[in-house]
Design a protein around this motif. Structure first.
Motif, short mmCIF file in Angstrom:
data_model
loop_
_atom_site.label_atom_id
_atom_site.label_comp_id
_atom_site.label_asym_id
_atom_site.label_seq_id
_atom_site.Cartn_x
_atom_site.Cartn_y
_atom_site.Cartn_z
N MET A 193 -5.46 -7.05 0.94
CA MET A 193 -4.19 -6.65 0.36
C MET A 193 -4.24 -6.70 -1.17
SD MET A 193 -2.37 -5.69 2.87
CE MET A 193 -0.86 -5.41 1.92
N ALA A 194 -4.94 -7.69 -1.71
CA ALA A 194 -5.09 -7.76 -3.17
C ALA A 194 -5.87 -6.56 -3.68
CB ALA A 194 -5.79 -9.05 -3.56
N PHE A 226 8.15 -0.62 0.54
CA PHE A 226 6.83 -0.63 -0.08
C PHE A 226 6.65 0.63 -0.94
CE2 PHE A 226 2.35 0.88 0.55
CZ PHE A 226 1.72 -0.04 -0.27
N ALA A 227 7.05 1.78 -0.41
CA ALA A 227 6.96 3.02 -1.18
C ALA A 227 7.87 2.99 -2.40
CB ALA A 227 7.30 4.20 -0.28
N GLU A 228 9.07 2.45 -2.23
CA GLU A 228 10.00 2.36 -3.36
C GLU A 228 9.46 1.43 -4.44
OE1 GLU A 228 13.94 2.81 -0.45
OE2 GLU A 228 13.37 0.87 -1.29
N ASP A 229 8.93 0.28 -4.02
CA ASP A 229 8.45 -0.72 -4.98
C ASP A 229 7.29 -0.22 -5.83
OD1 ASP A 229 10.34 -2.49 -4.08
OD2 ASP A 229 8.96 -3.65 -2.81
N HIS A 230 6.53 0.73 -5.30
CA HIS A 230 5.32 1.16 -5.99
C HIS A 230 5.37 2.63 -6.41
CE1 HIS A 230 3.31 -2.64 -5.05
NE2 HIS A 230 3.94 -2.57 -3.90
N ALA A 325 2.94 -2.90 12.12
CA ALA A 325 3.93 -3.96 11.90
C ALA A 325 3.35 -5.09 11.06
CB ALA A 325 4.42 -4.49 13.24
N HIS A 326 2.11 -5.49 11.32
CA HIS A 326 1.50 -6.58 10.55
C HIS A 326 1.17 -6.12 9.13
CE1 HIS A 326 0.13 -8.96 14.37
NE2 HIS A 326 1.41 -9.13 14.08
N PHE A 327 0.77 -4.87 8.97
CA PHE A 327 0.55 -4.38 7.61
C PHE A 327 1.86 -4.35 6.84
CE2 PHE A 327 0.67 -0.77 4.63
CZ PHE A 327 -0.23 -1.25 3.69
N ALA A 328 2.95 -3.92 7.49
CA ALA A 328 4.25 -3.88 6.82
C ALA A 328 4.66 -5.27 6.36
CB ALA A 328 5.29 -3.30 7.77
N SER A 332 5.05 -6.33 2.37
CA SER A 332 6.32 -6.84 1.83
C SER A 332 6.09 -7.98 0.85
CB SER A 332 7.22 -7.32 2.98
OG SER A 332 7.55 -6.25 3.84
N GLY A 333 4.94 -8.62 0.92
CA GLY A 333 4.66 -9.72 0.02
C GLY A 333 4.02 -9.32 -1.29
#
Length: 545
Positions: A193-194, A226-230, A325-328, A332-333
């Motif tokens: 994720m990093a 996620f799309a909004e944040d980035h 679901a787990h990727f979402a 979110s973090g």
């Protein structure tokens, strides 16, 4: 063989269905699994839906799984029944849908003798099912049915087929307490994720493509944030348009048949693709031309629940074996981008403008404008309405001009199966009676499964069926005109009176030949207390928007 009150193989199967949360079973009954039917007679918490053809039954079960998020369940008989059910199994395989198909089989002592209606389960279904096997030992039913549920729902979801020898179902079985089957899904590693965040920060022209199965309303909302944040434009994969609100400013359109040229350019010009859940199949990539195999010209991040998928066609720079679901949850973090560069802002604006222009209805010759009708439906129907379809050129209008806003609002086979729309709409209406369910079908597509109108009437599934009637197999005609101009052959249809046919099944029906007559006819259909068919008359020369 005689029945008694013992706990037999049929009852053991039904009890295991109940333990795993099954509340509806679709079938065309067969004498090969009578103990199961008898056990269902005493299971009021599991509704039995009797269909008219096994292909319709397996498609309903597949669509029910998509609608509820739980495995669909179908029982069919051996031989011809199982062959018919293969149509829905293929949909489940290509759409990655958890589906359990139980096939009544010849008695064990008759097997491998080509007995009447005998079928080799593994040979017939092995190429489309995640697991296909003939059960042989009634004492192992708890073990093998637990494996069935777990296999269908874990990793890349898909269909499982179990052959049920007739004599085994009559055998006495010792009841065994069994818990619900586990579902096994991967979770992305923090280092991955990093790395994803780093690659996203470096990109000037990123694009996400959302698709695949295993979604629900919660993870869709998280991935929208996620799309909004980035500042990330999002396209949806072929026939997965409800994975992202089509009215959202970050929505770039659907990578589908008849793809918007502006979206195709975005995919090709992106410097980073983030594929979430989707396999990046041939339709989404325009026959593997927009994303080159094996080495894409774009940097590729591929998130998929099956560890064998990333790298099978494309070589990703970063692959994450994880459920959507787990990727979402992990996404979110991630901290939101503090500021978008001017280049990123321009890229996002370009994606939005291209989609908005493409969704404006086109004007074509004739008194009935299908684009205007689909656009009107998008304004009239609530966000949670479910629209289903099968295959044919009529789908180009639906996918282009209807805005899929709500989660679970689209039921469409990525396998391109004709006849899917009506069974899918029935399943959706049975699962969520409060939501309007509208089936789009071509005249050829509709007649593949039109007999399931009787199922809709019998079970009070008040679906609305919109048949686009141009008297031809339109998509085949389009390709024929392209490759063999002036030599049309085998694509004309002599159709029945669709209105009279629907009425004969007990449904309401109206024929519509002008755009201005559609709204009143549709309101009549919405207000009806029974299934309703609207026949739209189209010129056979109009083959695409």
């Amino acid at each position: 063989m005689t029945t008694d009150t013992r706990f037999d193989g049929g009852h053991a199967i039904v009890e295991l269905l109940r333990v795993n949360g099954v509340d509806r079973v679709f079938t065309v009954p067969g004498e090969s699994f009578l103990p199961v039917l008898d056990a269902l007679h005493d299971a009021p918490d599991i509704e039995l839906v009797v269909c008219r053809q096994e292909g319709g039954a397996s498609m309903m079960a597949e669509a029910y799984a998509k609608t509820t998020g739980r495995p669909g369940v179908c029982f069919v008989t051996r031989g011809p029944g199982s062959a018919n059910a293969l149509a829905g199994l293929h949909v489940a395989a290509q759409d990655s849908t958890p589906l359990l198909v139980f096939v009544g089989q010849v008695p064990r002592g008759f097997q491998q003798r080509e007995a009447w209606q005998e079928v080799d389960i593994a040979a017939l279904f092995g190429t489309v099912a995640k697991w296909a096997v003939d059960l042989q030992d009634s004492s192992r039913l708890p073990e093998q049915l637990t494996r069935t549920f777990s296999t269908a729902c874990s990793g890349r979801q898909g269909p499982v087929v179990l052959g049920l020898p007739e004599d085994m179902l009559f055998e006495a079985v010792e009841p065994q307490p069994v818990a619900a089957a586990p579902i096994n899904q991967g979770y992305p590693a923090p280092k991955a994720m990093a790395r994803l965040q780093q690659m996203l920060q470096q990109a000037q022209r990123p694009l996400a493509i959302y698709g695949g199965s295993g979604w629900d309303a919660e993870c869709r909302q998280a991935l929208q944030r996620f799309a909004e944040d980035h500042g990330l434009p999002v396209a949806t994969a072929f026939r997965r348009q409800d994975r992202f609100d089509n009215g959202h400013p970050n929505y770039a359109g659907d990578a589908s048949l008849g793809m918007n040229p502006a979206l195709a350019a975005l995919i090709e010009e992106a410097d980073l693709l983030i594929a979430v859940g989707t396999r990046l199949g041939d339709i989404t990539t325009r026959h593997y031309q927009l994303v080159k195999a094996p080495q894409p010209q774009q940097r590729l991040i591929h998130i998929h629940p099956d560890p064998e998928e990333p790298g099978s066609v494309y070589l990703p720079e970063l692959s994450l074996c994880a459920s959507v679901a787990h990727f979402a949850e992990a996404a979110s973090g991630l901290p939101a981008a503090s500021e978008l560069s001017p280049a990123r802002q321009a890229w996002l604006a370009r994606a939005r403008e291209g989609r908005e222009t493409w969704q404006r209805p086109t004007q074509l010759p004739g008194p009935l404008q299908l684009g205007e009708i689909v656009h009107w439906l998008g304004e009239r129907l609530p966000d949670d309405a479910v629209l289903s379809n099968g295959a044919g050129n009529y789908t180009l209008w639906l996918h282009r001009f209807y805005p899929f806003h709500g989660w679970g609002s689209q039921l469409a086979p990525t396998s391109g199966s004709m006849g899917y729309g009506l069974p899918a709409a029935i399943a959706a209406k049975l699962a969520r009676p409060e939501r309007p369910a509208v089936c789009f079908a071509g005249d050829g597509c509709f007649q593949m499964t039109c007999q399931e109108l009787a199922t809709a009437v019998q079970y009070g599934a008040n679906v609305i069926v919109i048949v686009v009637n141009n008297g031809s197999y339109g998509s085949i005609r389009m390709h024929q005109d392209k490759h063999y101009p002036g030599r049309r052959y085998g694509t004309d249809l002599l159709n029945p009176d669709m209105v009279a046919l629907a009425q004969a099944y007990g449904a309401g029906a109206v024929r519509v030949e002008r755009t201005e007559d559609f709204a009143d006819a549709f309101e009549q259909a919405l207000a009806a207390d029974r299934p309703f068919l609207l026949e739209l008359i189209m010129d056979a020369a109009i083959l695409r928007p």
